[in-house]
Design a protein around this motif. Structure first.
Motif, PDB file in Angstrom:
ATOM      1  N   LEU A 102      79.624  34.547 -31.651  1.00 51.74           N
ATOM      2  CA  LEU A 102      78.208  34.869 -31.807  1.00 51.74           C
ATOM      3  C   LEU A 102      78.003  35.777 -33.007  1.00 51.74           C
ATOM      4  O   LEU A 102      77.060  35.592 -33.789  1.00 51.74           O
ATOM      5  N   GLY A 103      78.892  36.744 -33.188  1.00 48.47           N
ATOM      6  CA  GLY A 103      78.748  37.703 -34.275  1.00 48.47           C
ATOM      7  C   GLY A 103      78.788  37.052 -35.646  1.00 48.47           C
ATOM      8  O   GLY A 103      77.906  37.280 -36.484  1.00 48.47           O
ATOM      9  N   HIS A 104      79.797  36.218 -35.898  1.00 43.12           N
ATOM     10  CA  HIS A 104      79.882  35.637 -37.245  1.00 43.12           C
ATOM     11  C   HIS A 104      78.779  34.612 -37.487  1.00 43.12           C
ATOM     12  O   HIS A 104      78.328  34.424 -38.628  1.00 43.12           O
ATOM     13  N   ASN A 105      78.277  33.982 -36.415  1.00 48.76           N
ATOM     14  CA  ASN A 105      77.153  33.068 -36.589  1.00 48.76           C
ATOM     15  C   ASN A 105      75.833  33.817 -36.769  1.00 48.76           C
ATOM     16  O   ASN A 105      74.942  33.341 -37.487  1.00 48.76           O
ATOM     17  N   VAL A 106      75.712  34.991 -36.152  1.00 50.31           N
ATOM     18  CA  VAL A 106      74.549  35.854 -36.403  1.00 50.31           C
ATOM     19  C   VAL A 106      74.531  36.282 -37.863  1.00 50.31           C
ATOM     20  O   VAL A 106      73.475  36.295 -38.524  1.00 50.31           O
ATOM     21  N   TYR A 107      75.690  36.657 -38.385  1.00 46.58           N
ATOM     22  CA  TYR A 107      75.778  37.009 -39.806  1.00 46.58           C
ATOM     23  C   TYR A 107      75.337  35.836 -40.678  1.00 46.58           C
ATOM     24  O   TYR A 107      74.541  36.003 -41.621  1.00 46.58           O
ATOM     25  N   THR A 108      75.859  34.651 -40.380  1.00 46.28           N
ATOM     26  CA  THR A 108      75.515  33.470 -41.180  1.00 46.28           C
ATOM     27  C   THR A 108      74.015  33.213 -41.168  1.00 46.28           C
ATOM     28  O   THR A 108      73.395  33.014 -42.226  1.00 46.28           O
ATOM     29  N   PHE A 109      73.427  33.232 -39.980  1.00 42.94           N
ATOM     30  CA  PHE A 109      71.994  32.954 -39.864  1.00 42.94           C
ATOM     31  C   PHE A 109      71.182  34.023 -40.592  1.00 42.94           C
ATOM     32  O   PHE A 109      70.209  33.708 -41.295  1.00 42.94           O
ATOM     33  N   VAL A 134      81.854  36.549 -27.999  1.00 41.53           N
ATOM     34  CA  VAL A 134      81.134  37.628 -28.685  1.00 41.53           C
ATOM     35  C   VAL A 134      81.407  37.572 -30.188  1.00 41.53           C
ATOM     36  O   VAL A 134      80.496  37.736 -31.006  1.00 41.53           O
ATOM     37  N   SER A 135      82.654  37.323 -30.559  1.00 38.97           N
ATOM     38  CA  SER A 135      82.992  37.228 -31.980  1.00 38.97           C
ATOM     39  C   SER A 135      82.375  35.985 -32.612  1.00 38.97           C
ATOM     40  O   SER A 135      81.900  36.025 -33.754  1.00 38.97           O
TER      41      SER A 135
END
Length: 554
Positions: A57-64, A54-55
């Motif tokens: 995914l979270g930081h990669n969602v931020y990046t994208f 989950v974490s």
């Protein structure tokens, strides 16, 4: 006085299980976990598989989210010029301004994240990026465009340095390359991916709608992050330092290492999702030699989402001190090398963004904005290969080299992967640049772009890992140092790329880039030969910084 440990030189592999009192990988029990996790369930290295995912995914969602809001307009450069009168050259200069400000803004962003936590910085950053992306749709003059790019750079700062730190928070060194490559893939491919639909949006609805749509996506990502991304910063000063494990004598005595114990001991392993011995199945951690119980009570969900849950009073540092460290360690050769390497990766990326729409939008190709967007698929393919080479493959090479070195890992072991870049970089530059000058078929340009883009994530991911491996206790500040070098040089390239091409011509400009790239990649041989000597030379300064910040010196 005992000789100080060399930063980054660690016992990574122990085939004989001679080193005692340390934790190892559960699947490959000869691999020592670097860094050693603490005994607390809130230590991210102890988190269960789903919690880490989950974490991640979270930081990669931020990046994208940040990447698409920053760069989706690129295929519409000519449309922006036609609608606003802002010259394409000024639009490209705006890219350089963006990168300049994104670098120097991290002198504030990164110290804030180190002292107060990753979560509040990421949330504040994505909100500010949404505001700047919306404003961009209403820019009508060069001055407004430059101001927007400067503020966008300040707002997006954490996307350049903080995500590497989050990866290091969550993953051990022998698996970090693969996870870091996912971030780097998104960092480079995200802009290419977003350019594909952006071209169609610009043709169908107008270029402003690119900004409206990415702002809606960014707002949705903010909501997701707020409720799912928990703090990954964790202070573990009393865990044995990696450099003292097994180096020199093959053994470390951890009996005298004190680990903080909470009054309440948590033993419900099923509720935590942990394996016996108190470590998660995803990381595959276990204590083969040291039986250690999980201690302390894990924070409930609502406390894990607290804005300042990453703050720890025991850390003897502050924002200004961390900013100073980022400047002070610019004298470390590993920092200078990594900064130059990442700078050239950014510069080549700026070359692609600055030249591709111009080359393909004019004779003899005359591609529309939507077709130019589709052309970025070649770049995505190249970035994908480069991410694998600089990520999972570099992890494998590092372990292989450590085994050959008696189990001792040196950060320079990852650099051997750059032999690939020595081949594909000149091939891509010459095929794309010289090919464009001679008006070869667009398929040739696509292959050239693909080869060219292979080196973009390789340079970044391996260089970032080199800093994390070499100076892990001040890696957050070191990443800022690298980005300061990178974005200062990147600004110069973005500012000068079109004038340089106008002066030299496409062919000579890309021949120049070919030789510049070969020079930088060949510096790797200097680091392979002298890298450990350089790290030994900086050992005293490094360990003094570690001690001053209240970290461990065992």
């Amino acid at each position: 006085m005992a000789e100080l440990p060399v930063p980054g030189t660690v016992q990574q592999v122990d085939d004989s299980h001679f080193t005692s009192g340390i934790r190892r990988d559960a699947r490959r029990t000869d691999i020592i976990l670097i860094p050693q996790p603490s005994d607390h369930p809130d230590d991210p290295l102890n988190w269960s598989k789903w919690r880490k995912r989950v974490s991640d995914l979270g930081h990669n969602v931020y990046t994208f989210g940040v990447v698409i809001m920053v760069s989706s307009y690129t295929p519409a450069n000519l449309k922006i010029q036609a609608a606003t009168g802002i010259p394409v050259a000024d639009i490209n200069t705006g890219v350089g301004i963006y990168f300049l400000f994104i670098g120097y803004s991290n002198l504030i962003w990164q110290p804030l994240a180190i002292n107060y936590g990753r979560r509040p910085v990421l949330l504040a950053s994505i909100l500010l990026v949404i505001v700047q992306a919306l404003w961009q749709a209403y820019c009508t003059t060069t001055g407004e465009w430059y101001a927007n790019r400067a503020l966008m750079g300040i707002s997006a700062g954490p996307v350049e340095t903080l995500l590497e730190l989050v990866v290091a928070d969550l993953h051990f060194s022998h698996e970090r390359g693969a996870w870091l490559s996912v971030y780097v893939w998104i960092l480079f491919s995200g802009s290419f991916l977003s350019c594909i639909p952006a071209g169609f949006v610009a043709d169908a609805l107008g270029w402003q709608w690119i900004e409206y749509i990415v702002c809606i996506i960014g707002a949705a990502f903010f909501v997701w992050l707020f409720f799912t991304f928990e703090e990954t910063a964790f202070y573990r000063p009393d865990v044995v330092s990696a450099e003292t494990i097994g180096v020199g004598n093959g053994k470390v005595d951890t009996d005298d290492v004190e680990t903080p114990r909470a009054e309440a001991k948590y033993t419900d392993e099923k509720r935590l999702g942990e394996t016996p011995m108190g470590h998660n199945s995803d990381a595959g951690t276990t204590a083969l030699d040291r039986a250690s119980d999980i201690v302390g009570t894990p924070k409930p969900y609502w406390r894990r989402l607290s804005i300042l849950s990453g703050y720890d009073r025991r850390r003897k540092s502050n924002v200004w001190r961390n900013a100073y460290i980022s400047i002070a360690i610019l004298r470390f050769p590993a920092i200078l090398y990594s900064g130059l390497l990442v700078a050239m990766s950014l510069s080549w990326y700026n070359v692609v963004n600055g030249t591709l729409p111009t080359i393909l939008g004019k004779e003899p190709y005359n591609f529309s904005a939507n077709i130019i967007g589709v052309f970025y698929v070649a770049g995505i393919i190249g970035v994908t290969f480069g991410s694998y080479f600089g990520g999972a493959l570099s992890d494998r090479v590092a372990i292989y080299m450590a085994r050959r070195n008696g189990g001792v890992f040196e950060p320079e072991h990852r650099l051997w992967i750059f032999l690939i870049a020595l081949i594909v970089h000149p091939l891509g530059c010459l095929l794309f640049g010289v090919g464009a000058a001679h008006h070869i078929h667009w398929v040739g340009l696509a292959f050239g772009l693909g080869f060219f883009c292979v080196t973009l994530p390789m340079g970044s991911s391996v260089a970032y890992n080199y800093i994390l491996d070499s100076y892990k206790e001040v890696a957050g500040e070191g990443l800022v140092s690298v980005v300061l070098i990178r974005n200062t040089i990147g600004f110069g390239f973005a500012y000068a790329i079109l004038p340089m091409i106008d002066a030299l011509g496409v062919q000579d400009a890309f021949i120049l880039l070919t030789f510049l790239g070969l020079f930088v990649w060949c510096l790797t041989f200097v680091m392979l030969i002298f890298g450990k000597r350089f790290r030994k030379w900086t050992a005293r300064a490094y360990w003094e910084l570690v001690e001053e910040q209240g970290l461990r010196v065992h």
